[in-house]
Motif scaffolding. Structure first.
Motif, PDB file in Angstrom:
ATOM      1  N   ARG A  71      -3.059  32.889   4.906  1.00 30.95           N
ATOM      2  CA  ARG A  71      -2.278  31.899   4.786  1.00 30.95           C
ATOM      3  C   ARG A  71      -0.827  32.359   5.628  1.00 30.95           C
ATOM      4  O   ARG A  71      -0.145  31.344   6.272  1.00 30.95           O
ATOM      5  CB  ARG A  71      -1.853  31.716   3.313  1.00 30.95           C
ATOM      6  CG  ARG A  71      -2.598  30.855   2.411  1.00 30.95           C
ATOM      7  CD  ARG A  71      -2.620  29.667   2.714  1.00 30.95           C
ATOM      8  NE  ARG A  71      -1.252  28.983   2.337  1.00 30.95           N
ATOM      9  CZ  ARG A  71      -0.871  27.686   2.086  1.00 30.95           C
ATOM     10  NH1 ARG A  71      -1.806  26.966   1.939  1.00 30.95           N
ATOM     11  NH2 ARG A  71       0.360  27.470   2.003  1.00 30.95           N
ATOM     12  N   SER A  72      -0.321  33.449   5.685  1.00 33.05           N
ATOM     13  CA  SER A  72       0.835  34.090   6.262  1.00 33.05           C
ATOM     14  C   SER A  72       0.539  34.128   7.559  1.00 33.05           C
ATOM     15  O   SER A  72       1.626  33.891   8.562  1.00 33.05           O
ATOM     16  CB  SER A  72       1.112  35.499   5.874  1.00 33.05           C
ATOM     17  OG  SER A  72       0.237  36.513   6.228  1.00 33.05           O
ATOM     18  N   SER A  73      -0.626  34.486   8.227  1.00 35.97           N
ATOM     19  CA  SER A  73      -0.743  34.456   9.499  1.00 35.97           C
ATOM     20  C   SER A  73      -0.777  32.944  10.127  1.00 35.97           C
ATOM     21  O   SER A  73      -0.388  32.752  11.172  1.00 35.97           O
ATOM     22  CB  SER A  73      -1.993  35.118  10.006  1.00 35.97           C
ATOM     23  OG  SER A  73      -3.248  34.373   9.540  1.00 35.97           O
ATOM     24  N   ALA A  74      -1.133  31.832   9.192  1.00 33.86           N
ATOM     25  CA  ALA A  74      -1.152  30.454   9.867  1.00 33.86           C
ATOM     26  C   ALA A  74      -0.019  29.968   9.751  1.00 33.86           C
ATOM     27  O   ALA A  74       0.359  29.028  10.680  1.00 33.86           O
ATOM     28  CB  ALA A  74      -2.149  29.943   9.052  1.00 33.86           C
ATOM     29  N   GLU A  75       0.955  30.228   8.911  1.00 36.46           N
ATOM     30  CA  GLU A  75       2.340  29.887   8.743  1.00 36.46           C
ATOM     31  C   GLU A  75       3.153  30.500   9.851  1.00 36.46           C
ATOM     32  O   GLU A  75       4.271  29.853  10.130  1.00 36.46           O
ATOM     33  CB  GLU A  75       3.023  30.114   7.302  1.00 36.46           C
ATOM     34  CG  GLU A  75       2.163  29.434   6.129  1.00 36.46           C
ATOM     35  CD  GLU A  75       2.642  29.702   4.917  1.00 36.46           C
ATOM     36  OE1 GLU A  75       3.504  30.460   4.862  1.00 36.46           O
ATOM     37  OE2 GLU A  75       2.199  29.010   3.976  1.00 36.46           O
ATOM     38  N   GLY A  76       3.063  31.695  10.306  1.00 36.61           N
ATOM     39  CA  GLY A  76       3.969  32.415  11.202  1.00 36.61           C
ATOM     40  C   GLY A  76       3.687  31.919  12.629  1.00 36.61           C
ATOM     41  O   GLY A  76       4.815  31.992  13.307  1.00 36.61           O
TER      42      GLY A  76
END
Length: 83
Positions: A71-76
């Motif tokens: 999730r964090s890599s997709a939102e970044g």
């Protein structure tokens, strides 16, 4: 035929030369891995509920960390990669 025959058809004994170098290290590591696997297996046999609970907890934690990292890599990244 007799029960005890002198067969020279294959390796049936111990080597005359002791292993050294990388061979010695590999054999030592293999023996240690066998001992550790036996220790884990005997522990699981003695405490099956604890072992299954640890395995389930480890799976849930790993899944949660993977989900959060994904999730964090997709939102970044706001712009598409293929641009």
């Amino acid at each position: 035929m007799t029960d005890k025959q002198n067969l020279n058809a294959g390796f049936t004994g111990t080597p005359t030369e002791q292993p050294e170098g990388l061979t010695k290290v590999a054999k030592s590591a293999a023996n240690e891995m066998k001992r550790e696997a036996y220790a884990v297996a005997s522990g699981v046999r003695e405490h099956p509920h604890t072992a299954s609970a640890l395995l389930l907890t480890t799976g849930i934690v790993a899944f949660g960390l993977g989900y959060l990292l994904g999730r964090s890599s997709a939102e970044g990244s706001t712009r598409p990669y293929w641009r």
